[in-house]
Design a protein around this motif. Sequence first.
Motif, PDB file in Angstrom:
ATOM      1  N   GLN A  85       0.852  -1.179   0.001  1.00  0.00           N
ATOM      2  CA  GLN A  85       0.394  -0.398   0.191  1.00  0.00           C
ATOM      3  C   GLN A  85       0.740   1.647   0.539  1.00  0.00           C
ATOM      4  O   GLN A  85       0.307   2.352  -0.232  1.00  0.00           O
ATOM      5  N   PHE A  86       2.303   0.976   0.293  1.00  0.00           N
ATOM      6  CA  PHE A  86       2.859   2.479   0.177  1.00  0.00           C
ATOM      7  C   PHE A  86       3.779   2.413  -1.002  1.00  0.00           C
ATOM      8  O   PHE A  86       4.489   1.653  -2.104  1.00  0.00           O
ATOM      9  N   PRO A  87       4.244   4.004  -1.179  1.00  0.00           N
ATOM     10  CA  PRO A  87       4.801   3.960  -2.847  1.00  0.00           C
ATOM     11  C   PRO A  87       6.147   2.958  -2.771  1.00  0.00           C
ATOM     12  O   PRO A  87       6.824   3.207  -1.950  1.00  0.00           O
ATOM     13  N   THR A  88       6.388   3.278  -3.704  1.00  0.00           N
ATOM     14  CA  THR A  88       7.678   2.291  -4.200  1.00  0.00           C
ATOM     15  C   THR A  88       8.765   3.616  -4.139  1.00  0.00           C
ATOM     16  O   THR A  88       8.903   5.271  -4.058  1.00  0.00           O
ATOM     17  N   ALA A  89      10.000   3.864  -2.759  1.00  0.00           N
ATOM     18  CA  ALA A  89      11.278   4.633  -2.204  1.00  0.00           C
ATOM     19  C   ALA A  89      10.996   5.837  -1.797  1.00  0.00           C
ATOM     20  O   ALA A  89      11.468   6.138  -1.389  1.00  0.00           O
ATOM     21  N   THR A  90       9.432   6.254  -1.968  1.00  0.00           N
ATOM     22  CA  THR A  90       8.776   7.224  -1.234  1.00  0.00           C
ATOM     23  C   THR A  90       8.119   7.362  -0.049  1.00  0.00           C
ATOM     24  O   THR A  90       7.691   7.814   1.234  1.00  0.00           O
ATOM     25  N   GLY A  91       7.429   6.083   0.342  1.00  0.00           N
ATOM     26  CA  GLY A  91       6.328   5.326   1.417  1.00  0.00           C
ATOM     27  C   GLY A  91       6.939   5.509   2.766  1.00  0.00           C
ATOM     28  O   GLY A  91       5.613   6.227   3.552  1.00  0.00           O
ATOM     29  N   LEU A  92       7.753   5.099   2.674  1.00  0.00           N
ATOM     30  CA  LEU A  92       8.446   4.924   4.087  1.00  0.00           C
ATOM     31  C   LEU A  92       9.711   5.981   4.445  1.00  0.00           C
ATOM     32  O   LEU A  92      10.447   5.523   5.093  1.00  0.00           O
ATOM     33  N   ALA A  93       9.801   7.692   2.897  1.00  0.00           N
ATOM     34  CA  ALA A  93      11.003   7.885   3.273  1.00  0.00           C
ATOM     35  C   ALA A  93      11.596   8.745   4.356  1.00  0.00           C
ATOM     36  O   ALA A  93      10.153   8.988   5.241  1.00  0.00           O
ATOM     37  N   GLY A  94      12.708   8.723   4.892  1.00  0.00           N
ATOM     38  CA  GLY A  94      13.062   9.435   5.977  1.00  0.00           C
ATOM     39  C   GLY A  94      12.856   8.922   7.334  1.00  0.00           C
ATOM     40  O   GLY A  94      13.610   8.999   8.358  1.00  0.00           O
ATOM     41  N   GLN A  95      11.944   7.300   7.401  1.00  0.00           N
ATOM     42  CA  GLN A  95      11.510   7.307   8.105  1.00  0.00           C
ATOM     43  C   GLN A  95      12.485   6.028   9.653  1.00  0.00           C
ATOM     44  O   GLN A  95      13.388   5.231   8.310  1.00  0.00           O
ATOM     45  N   VAL A  96      12.931   5.837  10.678  1.00  0.00           N
ATOM     46  CA  VAL A  96      13.638   4.594  10.656  1.00  0.00           C
ATOM     47  C   VAL A  96      12.502   3.634  10.842  1.00  0.00           C
ATOM     48  O   VAL A  96      11.519   3.471  11.581  1.00  0.00           O
ATOM     49  N   ALA A  97      13.339   2.118  10.297  1.00  0.00           N
ATOM     50  CA  ALA A  97      12.641   1.006  10.377  1.00  0.00           C
ATOM     51  C   ALA A  97      13.720  -0.056  10.940  1.00  0.00           C
ATOM     52  O   ALA A  97      15.008  -0.074  10.062  1.00  0.00           O
ATOM     53  N   LEU A  98      12.863  -0.754  11.771  1.00  0.00           N
ATOM     54  CA  LEU A  98      13.628  -1.925  12.857  1.00  0.00           C
ATOM     55  C   LEU A  98      12.539  -3.254  11.919  1.00  0.00           C
ATOM     56  O   LEU A  98      11.559  -3.412  11.916  1.00  0.00           O
ATOM     57  N   PRO A  99      13.429  -4.203  11.345  1.00  0.00           N
ATOM     58  CA  PRO A  99      12.682  -4.588  10.718  1.00  0.00           C
ATOM     59  C   PRO A  99      13.012  -6.143  12.360  1.00  0.00           C
ATOM     60  O   PRO A  99      14.234  -6.239  12.496  1.00  0.00           O
ATOM     61  N   LEU A 100      11.466  -6.993  12.396  1.00  0.00           N
ATOM     62  CA  LEU A 100      11.903  -7.628  13.601  1.00  0.00           C
ATOM     63  C   LEU A 100      11.032  -8.778  13.347  1.00  0.00           C
ATOM     64  O   LEU A 100       9.778  -8.789  12.396  1.00  0.00           O
TER      65      LEU A 100
END
Length: 166
Positions: A85-100
């Motif tokens: 549901q998120f646009p590629t390259a910009t959907g989470l732009a600038g956010q810090v993400a932690l994969p768990l």
Amino acid sequence: MKAVAVVGNPKPGSRTRDAAERLAAALELDCEVIEVTALGPGLLAWGDPGVTAAVEQVRSADLVIAASPTYKGTYTGLLKLFLDQFPTATGLAGQVALPLMLGAGPAHALAPELTLKPVLVELGATCPAQALYQLDSTYTTDDSLPRWTGRWSRIVLDAAKARTAR
């Protein structure tokens, strides 16, 4: 600092959710939780109001914990439907993400690093730390979380604080 955990386990109230909440608590963050399974069939189309609201909730976060059980060596299709549901390259732009990810054994220990982290980066997120993999049978009693936070918490929190300062 706003944190959101996106839980891609088909079972509500799962160990995956618990592990995500434990990670947020170890980082001393208040964390909202999105149980992707609660979004239901709206995930299968575009423009569902509940899904759109959940996407905006994630996009407004400074830190995103993306949590999934390990299914056949990767994250769940349920989580994939949400991330689509998120646009590629910009959907989470600038956010810090932690994969768990939680799994049944050590054979899949690289799954979050090799499967979940790349999709988060593809969506524009910054993943400043090693992904966290925990055994679903021992994650509440072993030292995997304290070891991870001892090594990575300062880096993760500094990255998230830098985002909030922008």
